[in-house]
Design an enzyme around this catalytic site. Structure first.
Site, short mmCIF file in Angstrom:
data_model
loop_
_atom_site.label_atom_id
_atom_site.label_comp_id
_atom_site.label_asym_id
_atom_site.label_seq_id
_atom_site.Cartn_x
_atom_site.Cartn_y
_atom_site.Cartn_z
N HIS A 297 -0.64 -2.49 2.36
CA HIS A 297 -2.08 -2.74 2.28
C HIS A 297 -2.42 -3.34 0.92
O HIS A 297 -2.18 -2.71 -0.11
CB HIS A 297 -2.86 -1.43 2.44
N PHE A 450 0.29 1.26 -2.30
CA PHE A 450 1.57 1.98 -2.30
C PHE A 450 1.96 2.43 -0.90
O PHE A 450 2.43 3.55 -0.71
CB PHE A 450 1.57 3.20 -3.24
N HIS A 451 1.78 1.56 0.10
CA HIS A 451 2.04 1.92 1.49
C HIS A 451 3.08 1.02 2.16
O HIS A 451 2.86 0.53 3.27
CB HIS A 451 0.75 1.86 2.30
N PRO A 452 4.23 0.77 1.55
CA PRO A 452 5.22 -0.09 2.21
C PRO A 452 5.76 0.57 3.47
O PRO A 452 5.98 1.78 3.51
CB PRO A 452 6.31 -0.26 1.15
#
Length: 513
Positions: A297, A450-452
């Site tokens: 995101h 921080f949403h890989p």
């Protein structure tokens, strides 16, 4: 921290939001022996991890892997930090503690993409199983589970201003963003209680750490998988100064996250054949999807305002509320998300271009349904070798257009009467921008939530890495239970979806035993 035995029934690699869940559930539901391997140290007795209000101090510290996204021309060649937890509890031990699962349509989209049986109604029981929701059990929420979830009990005035301001803009104020719809503004759901973090390690592991059939070994870096007759049978890891190889009698479950799970597969010979040959690794199983489909995101870091009065001590996780809305009215579900920050929020480029001295707060918007997709590549198969991680933020023009709409909405929000007692005016940017100026601001301020996820995607086609039972295609005895299996990024923080995936993984593993 147990001594390592030569073999266990199950080996879980990675002690974060996925691995802690799987290890707990496999250990507590029978007498099968379970080994949990974690590369980082234990989380016990570390005040910086326990203190919920100061989580940002953990980023780029000793409990963070220190990864970066590669420079991109869409972001003016900037490098973006992508924190990942290197400690028991994984990223749940260093993150902002949001428990948020997005919109029900997110999971229906997984099934439509080939993840059969992963629609919202099918996954809802696994979300509920994890929860100890302060409001008690409902149709959509669970109680008595391992993870404590609470709203802010004394919200910061900025958090409350977001709710009132959203109402002025015509958005609904909803009681629970984890209910039937996430559209509108609400107080956040947080994995914390009495000011302390409630990580996956705290919730899932501490209650079962003394079980004789569960071994938890920290500071054990997995560097390879062993195979025999098409089956994954062992894990090689560095423990201290030696390399150990441990056998699994039943299954090995990878839960190292969207970066290190594909890394380990590639190091072990599972992935695109051309990439493996380039790395000098023998092909064990050709899976072209390993390292592909990287999604995250994009976050604008951030839109700052000058505070009318001192902000006071940080409360909760430094935010406390969120807002979800549509960039275009014809969308079926919200695609934009914003949260308040009880202080300045800006990267180096923005901080150097504007005056952020004094009392400043931020309202930071981001895109929760980005269309841009990236990839991950290894430059070396050696442990700790160079890795290239490219999310391709803003590669799709539609993402840029949505973020332009996000800036406009945040400026409208800050101009409501709800923020009149909090803000004297904008600080960065310091005025309303023209369209071309908004584009420039986005390219200089775009970072990450921080949403890989997605780098070992679940599905039924040739690009899928795992099937809907989370089994790695073409290899027996090997599953994945982390963010890498997500086929389409959900419109939320990824901690809750990963816990859900791991809860379901434990059931799938037990059913196959």
């Amino acid at each position: 921290m147990d001594r390592l035995q030569p073999a266990y029934d199950y080996i879980v690699v990675g002690g974060g939001s996925g691995g802690a869940v799987v290890a707990r559930r496999l250990a507590e539901r029978g007498d099968a022996s379970v080994l949990l391997l974690e590369a980082g140290p234990s989380d016990l007795g570390i005040p910086a991890i326990e203190d919920a209000a100061n989580w940002t101090g953990l980023l780029r510290g000793p409990y963070d892997w220190g990864y970066d996204y590669a420079p991109s021309p869409h972001l003016n060649g900037r490098t973006i930090a992508i924190p990942r937890g290197r400690v028991l509890g994984g990223s749940s031990s260093i993150n902002a503690m949001l428990w948020y699962r997005g919109h029900p349509r997110d999971y229906d989209a997984w099934e439509a993409a080939g993840a059969a049986g992963w629609n919202f109604r099918s996954v809802l029981p696994y979300f509920k199983r994890a929860e100890d929701w302060e409001g008690g059990e409902t149709e959509f929420r669970g109680a008595g589970g391992p993870l404590r979830i609470e709203r802010p009990h004394n919200p910061h005035p900025l958090a409350l201003a977001m709710l009132d301001g959203a109402a002025e803009l015509g958005l609904p104020v909803i009681d629970d963003p984890n209910g039937p719809s996430n559209e509108g503004a609400s107080l956040a759901n947080l994995n914390m209680s009495s000011g302390q973090r409630w990580s996956a390690a705290r919730g899932y592991l501490r209650a079962v750490a003394e079980r004789s059939n569960l071994a938890i070994r920290t500071r054990a870096l997995a560097i390879g998988l062993g195979f025999a007759a098409g089956r994954c049978v062992s894990v090689r890891c560095i423990v201290g100064r030696s390399i150990r190889e441990i056998r699994a009698e039943r299954e090995i479950i990878l839960a190292l996250g969207a970066i290190d799970t594909p890394r380990l597969l590639l190091m072990s010979g599972i992935g695109p054949p051309d990439d493996l040959r380039r790395l000098g690794v023998s092909v064990v199983q050709a899976l072209p999807g390993v390292g592909e489909n990287l999604q995250d995101h994009p976050l604008l870091m951030g839109i700052n305002f000058r505070a009318r009065t001192p902000l006071g001590p940080v409360r909760d996780n430094g935010g406390g509320s969120m807002m979800n809305w549509k960039s275009r009215p014809e969308l079926a579900a919200p695609d934009l998300h914003a949260f308040v920050v009880q202080g300045p929020h800006a990267g180096a480029e923005i901080a150097s271009a504007y005056d952020l001295s004094g009392d400043v707060f931020a309202i930071s918007p981001g895109l929760m349904r980005s269309a841009s997709v990236g990839r991950l590549r290894l430059h070396s198969a050696a442990p700790g070798g160079r890795i290239d991680i490219q999310p391709n933020f803003l590669a799709e023009p539609a993402d840029l257009e949505a973020l332009i709409a996000g800036i406009d909405r945040v400026m409208d929000l800050a101009a409501t009467s709800a923020f009149a007692s909090s803000a004297t005016g904008p600080a960065a940017p310091d005025r309303r921008l023209t369209r071309s100026e908004k584009v420039a601001f986005i390219r200089n301020s775009c970072a990450t939530f921080f949403h890989p996820c997605g780098t070992c995607a679940m599905g039924g086609d040739d690009r899928a890495v795992v099937d809907p039972q989370l089994r790695v295609r073409g290899i027996d005895g090997l599953r994945i239970a982390d963010a890498s299996v997500i086929p389409i990024i959900p419109s939320c923080n990824t901690h809750a979806p990963v816990v859900m995936i791991a809860e379901r993984a434990a059931d799938l593993i037990r059913a196959a035993a």
